[in-house]
Design an enzyme around this catalytic site. Structure first.
Site, short mmCIF file in Angstrom:
data_model
loop_
_atom_site.label_atom_id
_atom_site.label_comp_id
_atom_site.label_asym_id
_atom_site.label_seq_id
_atom_site.Cartn_x
_atom_site.Cartn_y
_atom_site.Cartn_z
N HIS A 1 -5.95 1.47 -4.04
CA HIS A 1 -4.94 1.02 -3.08
C HIS A 1 -4.46 -0.39 -3.44
O HIS A 1 -5.06 -1.08 -4.27
CB HIS A 1 -5.52 1.03 -1.66
CG HIS A 1 -6.60 0.00 -1.43
ND1 HIS A 1 -6.69 -0.76 -0.29
CD2 HIS A 1 -7.65 -0.41 -2.21
CE1 HIS A 1 -7.73 -1.58 -0.35
NE2 HIS A 1 -8.33 -1.37 -1.50
N CYS B 1 0.81 -1.22 0.00
CA CYS B 1 0.00 0.00 0.00
C CYS B 1 0.84 1.27 0.00
O CYS B 1 0.62 2.19 -0.79
CB CYS B 1 -0.97 -0.01 1.17
SG CYS B 1 -0.21 0.09 2.80
N HIS C 1 -2.64 1.39 7.04
CA HIS C 1 -2.94 1.17 5.63
C HIS C 1 -3.24 2.51 4.98
O HIS C 1 -3.84 3.40 5.60
CB HIS C 1 -4.14 0.24 5.47
CG HIS C 1 -4.39 -0.18 4.05
ND1 HIS C 1 -3.59 -1.08 3.38
CD2 HIS C 1 -5.36 0.20 3.16
CE1 HIS C 1 -4.05 -1.25 2.15
NE2 HIS C 1 -5.11 -0.48 1.99
#
Length: 220
Positions: free
Chosen positions: A183, A119, A171
């Site tokens: 993402h 990510c 994240h």
């Protein structure tokens, strides 16, 4: 002994003619039967093609993400100067750059297209290529870059953060507008677009940051 013309006459007897007619009739029925078996097969094939087409059209029309990605306006970073009629052409945007890698496999620690992305690797790569920013390599580090913004202030190109590992800012993704973000989700998956309205992401959302091309670069 019968006369020489008897054999010739026998070949045209009523019995022979009747047998010949029956043979012709049978041959005609075989031909017709062949047509009868061929025609339904062609109809079935045509029906299968129609089903495939209808299924394809149905799945295409029922794909709001695909339709959304077809909108060029949805991919533009919403900088204020881009709304000016006399503004210079917008640079490559963070959102556009990240969207080029849709479908690329997730790889933990990956930060290049050839090897895959995690990510924060995707965000760091897109920020450097589009905005000239060298961001920290981790999601928690990137949560310190730029300026903090409220959720109701989100616009395309902002970074959105989530608590997915029991800790804040574990994240990160890139906001695209319309409550969507791009993402690199997890191992075994690929870079994709998702909705922040999904219960999983809505519960884990914990902040957003806005980057600017003219900002001082953050070091690793």
């Amino acid at each position: 002994m019968p006369p020489p013309h008897a054999a010739h006459a026998r070949s045209f007897s009523p019995i022979s003619l009747s047998r010949w007619a029956r043979l012709c009739l049978c041959a005609g029925l075989v031909v017709l039967a062949g047509c009868a078996t061929t025609q339904p097969r062609q109809t079935a094939d045509a029906g299968s093609n129609h089903l495939l087409r209808d299924s394809y059209l149905l799945s295409t029309q029922a794909d709001p993400l695909g339709a959304w990605l077809d909108s060029k306006d949805s991919l533009a970073l919403d900088y204020p100067q881009s709304t000016s009629r006399h503004a210079t052409p917008a640079p490559k945007t963070l959102a556009n750059t990240a969207l080029k890698f849709l479908g690329v496999k997730y790889r933990y620690g990956g930060d290049a297209p050839g090897e895959g992305f995690d990510c924060s690797g995707l965000v760091a790569y897109a920020a450097e290529k589009s905005l000239g920013l060298k961001l920290p390599r981790t999601a928690s580090g990137q949560a310190q870059a730029g300026i903090s913004i409220d959720r109701n202030e989100l616009r395309r190109g902002d970074l959105v953060f989530f608590n997915t590992l029991g800790r804040r800012f574990s994240h990160v993704g890139i906001y695209l507008g319309d409550k969507k973000f791009v993402h690199a989700p997890r191992s075994g998956a690929a870079i994709r677009v998702e909705s922040m309205d999904i219960a999983y992401w809505r519960k884990r959302y914990n902040g957003a940051r806005r980057l600017k091309p003219q900002s001082a670069t953050a070091q690793r």
